[in-house]
Design an enzyme around this catalytic site. Sequence first.
Site, mmCIF file in Angstrom:
data_model
loop_
_atom_site.group_PDB
_atom_site.id
_atom_site.type_symbol
_atom_site.label_atom_id
_atom_site.label_comp_id
_atom_site.label_asym_id
_atom_site.label_seq_id
_atom_site.Cartn_x
_atom_site.Cartn_y
_atom_site.Cartn_z
ATOM 1 N N LYS A 1 97.685 -73.169 16.954
ATOM 2 C CA LYS A 1 97.122 -73.209 18.312
ATOM 3 C C LYS A 1 95.607 -73.306 18.206
ATOM 4 C CE LYS A 1 100.759 -70.477 20.530
ATOM 5 N NZ LYS A 1 101.343 -71.260 21.604
ATOM 6 N N LYS B 1 109.826 -60.381 26.491
ATOM 7 C CA LYS B 1 110.326 -61.438 27.383
ATOM 8 C C LYS B 1 110.428 -60.842 28.788
ATOM 9 C CE LYS B 1 111.897 -64.224 23.937
ATOM 10 N NZ LYS B 1 111.057 -65.377 23.596
ATOM 11 N N GLU C 1 105.641 -62.973 27.697
ATOM 12 C CA GLU C 1 106.323 -64.185 28.170
ATOM 13 C C GLU C 1 107.070 -63.881 29.453
ATOM 14 O OE1 GLU C 1 107.873 -66.851 24.809
ATOM 15 O OE2 GLU C 1 108.400 -64.830 24.174
ATOM 16 N N ARG D 1 123.993 -83.108 11.802
ATOM 17 C CA ARG D 1 125.414 -83.239 11.439
ATOM 18 C C ARG D 1 126.177 -84.247 12.298
ATOM 19 N NH1 ARG D 1 126.942 -77.707 9.457
ATOM 20 N NH2 ARG D 1 127.105 -77.105 11.629
ATOM 21 N N ASP E 1 111.462 -61.756 15.814
ATOM 22 C CA ASP E 1 111.148 -63.063 16.400
ATOM 23 C C ASP E 1 109.643 -63.251 16.622
ATOM 24 O OD1 ASP E 1 112.007 -65.549 17.677
ATOM 25 O OD2 ASP E 1 111.396 -64.619 19.585
ATOM 26 N N HIS F 1 104.166 -63.982 14.416
ATOM 27 C CA HIS F 1 103.012 -64.333 15.255
ATOM 28 C C HIS F 1 102.022 -63.175 15.446
ATOM 29 C CE1 HIS F 1 105.469 -67.744 15.887
ATOM 30 N NE2 HIS F 1 106.153 -67.317 16.928
ATOM 31 N N LYS G 1 110.059 -70.794 10.955
ATOM 32 C CA LYS G 1 110.386 -69.390 10.982
ATOM 33 C C LYS G 1 111.727 -69.205 11.703
ATOM 34 C CE LYS G 1 109.581 -66.845 14.564
ATOM 35 N NZ LYS G 1 110.013 -67.236 15.894
ATOM 36 N N HIS H 1 103.765 -71.304 14.136
ATOM 37 C CA HIS H 1 103.067 -72.260 15.007
ATOM 38 C C HIS H 1 101.872 -71.623 15.717
ATOM 39 C CE1 HIS H 1 105.510 -70.626 18.307
ATOM 40 N NE2 HIS H 1 104.669 -71.190 19.134
HETATM 41 C C1 BG6 Z 1 108.832 -68.624 19.017
HETATM 42 C C2 BG6 Z 1 109.842 -67.589 19.367
HETATM 43 O O1 BG6 Z 1 108.475 -68.529 17.672
HETATM 44 O O2 BG6 Z 1 107.678 -68.438 19.817
HETATM 45 C C3 BG6 Z 1 110.193 -67.646 20.838
HETATM 46 O O3 BG6 Z 1 111.030 -67.796 18.589
HETATM 47 C C4 BG6 Z 1 108.950 -67.577 21.691
HETATM 48 O O4 BG6 Z 1 111.096 -66.613 21.206
HETATM 49 C C5 BG6 Z 1 107.910 -68.586 21.203
HETATM 50 O O5 BG6 Z 1 109.309 -67.861 23.044
HETATM 51 C C6 BG6 Z 1 106.585 -68.399 21.922
HETATM 52 O O6 BG6 Z 1 105.730 -69.455 21.593
HETATM 53 P P1 BG6 Z 1 104.599 -69.959 22.581
HETATM 54 O O7 BG6 Z 1 103.887 -71.021 21.821
HETATM 55 O O8 BG6 Z 1 105.287 -70.446 23.818
HETATM 56 O O9 BG6 Z 1 103.745 -68.758 22.865
#
Ligand code: BG6
Length: 485
Positions: free
Chosen positions: A179, A335, A213, A46, A232, A237, A145, A175
């Site tokens: 990996k 987290k 994480e 934007r 999330d 995932h 996502k 994603h």
């Molecule tokens: C994302 C989440 O899809 O994946 C994040 O929105 C998360 O909250 C991240 O931190 C983790 O990805 P990776 O590749 O660092 O394990």
Amino acid sequence: IPVPVFDLVVFGATGDLSHRKLLPALYWRERDQQMPSGSRIIAVARTRFSTAEYIAQIEAACREHVPADSFQEDVFARLAERITYVPLDVSRDADWSALKAALAGGEDRARLFYLATSPDLFGPICRGAGAAGIVTEKSRVVLEKPIGRDLASAIRINDEVGAVFEESQIYRIDHYLGKESVQNLLALRFANSLFEAVWDRAHIDHVQITVAETVGVEDRAAYYDRSGALRDMVQNHLLQLLCLVAMEPPTSMDADSVRDEKLKVLRSLRVIRDGEAVQKIVRGQYRAGAVAGRTVPGYLEELGHPSRTETFVALKAEVENWRWAGTPFYLRTGKRLPTRVSEIVIQFHKVPHSIFPRTAGPIEPNRLIIRLQPDDGIQLALMAKDPGPGGMRLRLAPLDIRFADAFKVRYPDAYERLLMDVVRGNATLFMRRDEVEAAWRWIEPILEAWRQSDEPPKPYIAGSWGPTAAIALIERDGRTWFEDS
Ligand code: BG6
């Protein structure tokens, strides 16, 4: 592997994902000479600034996210030459005309629309692109996502996008599937005959999937607070990882063969309802503490207002089919946990009878540990005799492969692989509409039960492994979380 010439339109080009992942991924593809000459990148957002201003922003982002010894001025210059920045407000026809002009001449190429924006904009962007006449037969759209925040919104978004693009043109990214280590799971299962023969309830006691994480929510607090760990991380995932572990062998790596098998797993998940969701699923929220020796604030301090959003989830999932009945899958993610680690632990049954004297020590069950990050690798824990003349003593001896040592190459980031797959038109590592909706269908009753419940998430200290209830969750079944670090 070469890819055909393409035009890539990135919506949300000034956002966090574009800066941290997409543009650095394109830098690496440029560096490895995988960008066909003439391919163009049209960055859309934007804010009204010029292409030169945008390129300066992206150079800073690439310098930050590509290691200094790999950043080469000439490679970046080649990448920059491909970039045009187009400011766009979805409701302004003049902006769409400007985008159309930027795409002129590329009608016969693969045209990728990458929507790195909030999912609320997926529908309006697709409608706008359709109305502007820039969706060609060779167009594909990539959706980041989360696809929605519950089943109803996912269906709505899928309908809106589906009104402009055919399902075969839609690439829903998770994603984790890009990996290397996750794809290696497919190789481990289906390129070896050793494991598949014991990959079932008769041999496997249970499976643990942990995605831990150390980061908190920091500047993503506004997004995260509307989402939480279940939406999330688990909805996408962790469930995708579960699918890859649990699915039947697909007939080939063809997109629909793989996706059909994953869908069957999602449909076999036992639905967790009402009281069960509140009692059996542990949701936590971090409080101030210390992670890796650094003092960090609590979630609510970072957010600045009260909230019942969970930053940790632990649950027991059951796959109700012949292969897995009675073999639970324990999932946890959070987290501000003590360490960054993603791994899948396959724990086999104990030996049925010990022939060894008590003095030999306990016989641990075999464990296959698939480490996704960091230090991707596979470890098989076996019992062995402790060397020496002192009689029979047993101990665990790991067979250990670290892929970085085994294959001395740079591991590309998931986005590099996935972007190139879209250019090639290979959808195997992307989610089909029915998969996303099946995952939401399983998550939905949990969200609903939480909504109805008065119980807030359980607090845990940053730097710990989540609320103690998460330990109780697995210990109730006579099992423990595997922690190697
Ligand atoms: C994302 C989440 O899809 O994946 C994040 O929105 C998360 O909250 C991240 O931190 C983790 O990805 P990776 O590749 O660092 O394990």
